[in-house]
Design a protein around this motif. Structure first.
Motif, PDB file in Angstrom:
ATOM      1  N   HIS A 218      -8.294 -16.250 -39.679  1.00 59.02           N
ATOM      2  CA  HIS A 218      -9.288 -16.100 -38.606  1.00 59.02           C
ATOM      3  C   HIS A 218      -8.840 -14.982 -37.673  1.00 59.02           C
ATOM      4  O   HIS A 218      -7.731 -15.020 -37.122  1.00 59.02           O
ATOM      5  N   TYR A 219      -9.682 -13.970 -37.504  1.00 55.03           N
ATOM      6  CA  TYR A 219      -9.416 -12.873 -36.588  1.00 55.03           C
ATOM      7  C   TYR A 219     -10.277 -13.016 -35.343  1.00 55.03           C
ATOM      8  O   TYR A 219     -11.469 -13.304 -35.438  1.00 55.03           O
ATOM      9  N   LEU A 220      -9.667 -12.800 -34.185  1.00 54.83           N
ATOM     10  CA  LEU A 220     -10.403 -12.654 -32.931  1.00 54.83           C
ATOM     11  C   LEU A 220     -10.320 -11.185 -32.535  1.00 54.83           C
ATOM     12  O   LEU A 220      -9.228 -10.652 -32.303  1.00 54.83           O
ATOM     13  N   LEU A 221     -11.465 -10.510 -32.467  1.00 55.91           N
ATOM     14  CA  LEU A 221     -11.509  -9.073 -32.214  1.00 55.91           C
ATOM     15  C   LEU A 221     -12.108  -8.799 -30.842  1.00 55.91           C
ATOM     16  O   LEU A 221     -13.276  -9.098 -30.602  1.00 55.91           O
ATOM     17  N   LEU A 222     -11.305  -8.235 -29.942  1.00 56.59           N
ATOM     18  CA  LEU A 222     -11.758  -7.851 -28.605  1.00 56.59           C
ATOM     19  C   LEU A 222     -11.366  -6.391 -28.396  1.00 56.59           C
ATOM     20  O   LEU A 222     -10.244  -6.084 -28.002  1.00 56.59           O
ATOM     21  N   ILE A 223     -12.282  -5.489 -28.645  1.00 57.92           N
ATOM     22  CA  ILE A 223     -11.958  -4.067 -28.604  1.00 57.92           C
ATOM     23  C   ILE A 223     -13.192  -3.250 -28.204  1.00 57.92           C
ATOM     24  O   ILE A 223     -14.314  -3.643 -28.537  1.00 57.92           O
ATOM     25  N   GLY A 224     -12.950  -2.140 -27.485  1.00 52.67           N
ATOM     26  CA  GLY A 224     -14.048  -1.252 -27.130  1.00 52.67           C
ATOM     27  C   GLY A 224     -14.112  -0.865 -25.673  1.00 52.67           C
ATOM     28  O   GLY A 224     -14.809   0.092 -25.321  1.00 52.67           O
ATOM     29  N   THR A 225     -13.399  -1.567 -24.801  1.00 53.88           N
ATOM     30  CA  THR A 225     -13.490  -1.227 -23.375  1.00 53.88           C
ATOM     31  C   THR A 225     -12.903   0.145 -23.084  1.00 53.88           C
ATOM     32  O   THR A 225     -13.268   0.783 -22.089  1.00 53.88           O
ATOM     33  N   ASN A 226     -11.997   0.644 -23.946  1.00 53.29           N
ATOM     34  CA  ASN A 226     -11.398   1.964 -23.745  1.00 53.29           C
ATOM     35  C   ASN A 226     -12.179   3.095 -24.418  1.00 53.29           C
ATOM     36  O   ASN A 226     -11.825   4.266 -24.261  1.00 53.29           O
ATOM     37  N   ASP A 227     -13.197   2.772 -25.188  1.00 51.28           N
ATOM     38  CA  ASP A 227     -14.010   3.809 -25.839  1.00 51.28           C
ATOM     39  C   ASP A 227     -14.751   4.631 -24.774  1.00 51.28           C
ATOM     40  O   ASP A 227     -15.202   4.092 -23.764  1.00 51.28           O
TER      41      ASP A 227
END
Length: 334
Positions: A218-227
């Motif tokens: 199970h992956y929890l993906l929290l990414i994109g605020t630095n884009d």
């Protein structure tokens, strides 16, 4: 995205209001207990495997959350962050310290070599026991994993929000709420839990380092605020990340977390990304191995959410406790 991969949009609505202690920081040379006694680096009594012997160094100042070396020790900081080398001091390592007849273990989460000395900060001492006084000490890198008995394998992927400073405690807080969780990753936080977070990352950087991310249930993906490009590009990159993660292990699940609010000019972008993520999720069959959990909306719904972001971007200790509570529906009954 392969046909048949479904998204279930989950909106967490809990209003959980409670306080937590600080980070226990001090610049005293004496041992000071952390305020949250259950949140400690707890090591088993097994004999550790020695990875590298660094030798003796003089420590000029030491405390419950920092180690400052004598300037004669030179620059001991990791020259390449996130390189996972085992023959130097780095953010993933576990270190044994021999001081006179006593033995201590620690991990650290940040470093400072800008002022003529080496200083490790965000230090966690095993079992909350640190040397009381500075002096000459012997340092070794060792391997001694913490004990995790949970059966639900989870890997958190993200940027500094996922692991730096108070973010180091996110996994242990979730494990305290749900002992059946078992966190793995190629990186290790200061409490000894595996993860896949790196400071400053955006979606393109996660795409670049996908080969090094461990297979997980199970992956929890929290990414994109630095884009800093279009919201559509962030969402497209997120889709590509999800596709690659699903290929790492048969039956793998991915939960995409919407972005947390910010207290700066980029908050409008965050809200636009989250809107696009929700639109993407709504067009897909909800029966597959991928879910969208609207953590951003749940966090923004907290009446004191701005107080939970001390620097306007990263949650503090109480913020990570709140996030851990909000994520509980993901694991209850599974």
């Amino acid at each position: 995205m392969k046909k048949g991969i479904g998204f279930l949009v989950l909106i967490a609505c809990q209003m959980i209001i409670f306080g937590c202690g600080g980070d226990g920081s001090n610049d005293e040379g004496n041992q000071v207990p952390l305020p949250e006694k259950n949140l400690i680096l707890e090591l088993p009594q097994d004999q550790p495997e020695i990875i590298a012997d660094f030798g003796d160094f003089t420590v000029s100042r030491i405390g419950s959350t920092f180690i400052e070396f004598d300037p004669l020790a030179g620059d001991l900081c990791d020259p390449v962050l996130y390189d996972r080398e085992v023959d130097n001091f780095n953010f993933d390592g576990l270190y044994r310290v021999r001081s006179k007849s006593e033995v201590y273990f620690f991990r650290f989460g940040w470093q400072d070599c800008k002022n003529g000395y080496t200083r490790f900060i965000h230090v966690k001492w095993a079992n909350d026991i640190a040397p009381a006084t500075p002096g000459t000490m012997h340092f070794e890198a060792v391997d001694l994993p913490i004990v995790q008995t949970g059966s639900q394998e989870v890997t958190m992927i993200g940027d500094s929000i996922t692991w730096n400073s108070d973010g180091e405690s996110w996994r242990i807080r979730m494990a305290r709420l749900n002992p059946d969780l078992r966190f793995i990753g190629s990186r290790t936080d200061t409490y000894g839990y595996g993860h896949e977070g790196e400071g400053g990352d955006g979606t393109y950087r996660v795409l670049d380092r996908l080969p090094g991310i461990v297979p997980s249930d199970h992956y929890l993906l929290l990414i994109g605020t630095n884009d800093r490009f279009s919201e559509e590009e962030t969402v497209l990159n997120t889709q590509h990340i999800v596709e690659e993660l699903l290929l790492k292990k048969d039956g793998a699940r991915v939960t995409v977390l919407t972005l947390l609010p910010r207290e700066d000019e980029f908050d409008a972008r965050v809200q636009n990304v989250n809107f696009a993520l929700r639109e993407w999720a709504a067009t897909l069959d909800p029966g597959g191995n991928v879910k969208l959990f609207d953590l951003g909306a749940a966090f923004r719904a907290q009446p004191d959410w701005q107080d939970l972001l001390p620097d306007g971007l990263h949650p503090g200790a109480d913020g990570y406790q709140r996030l851990s509570e909000l994520l509980q529906p993901l694991f209850s009954g599974s």
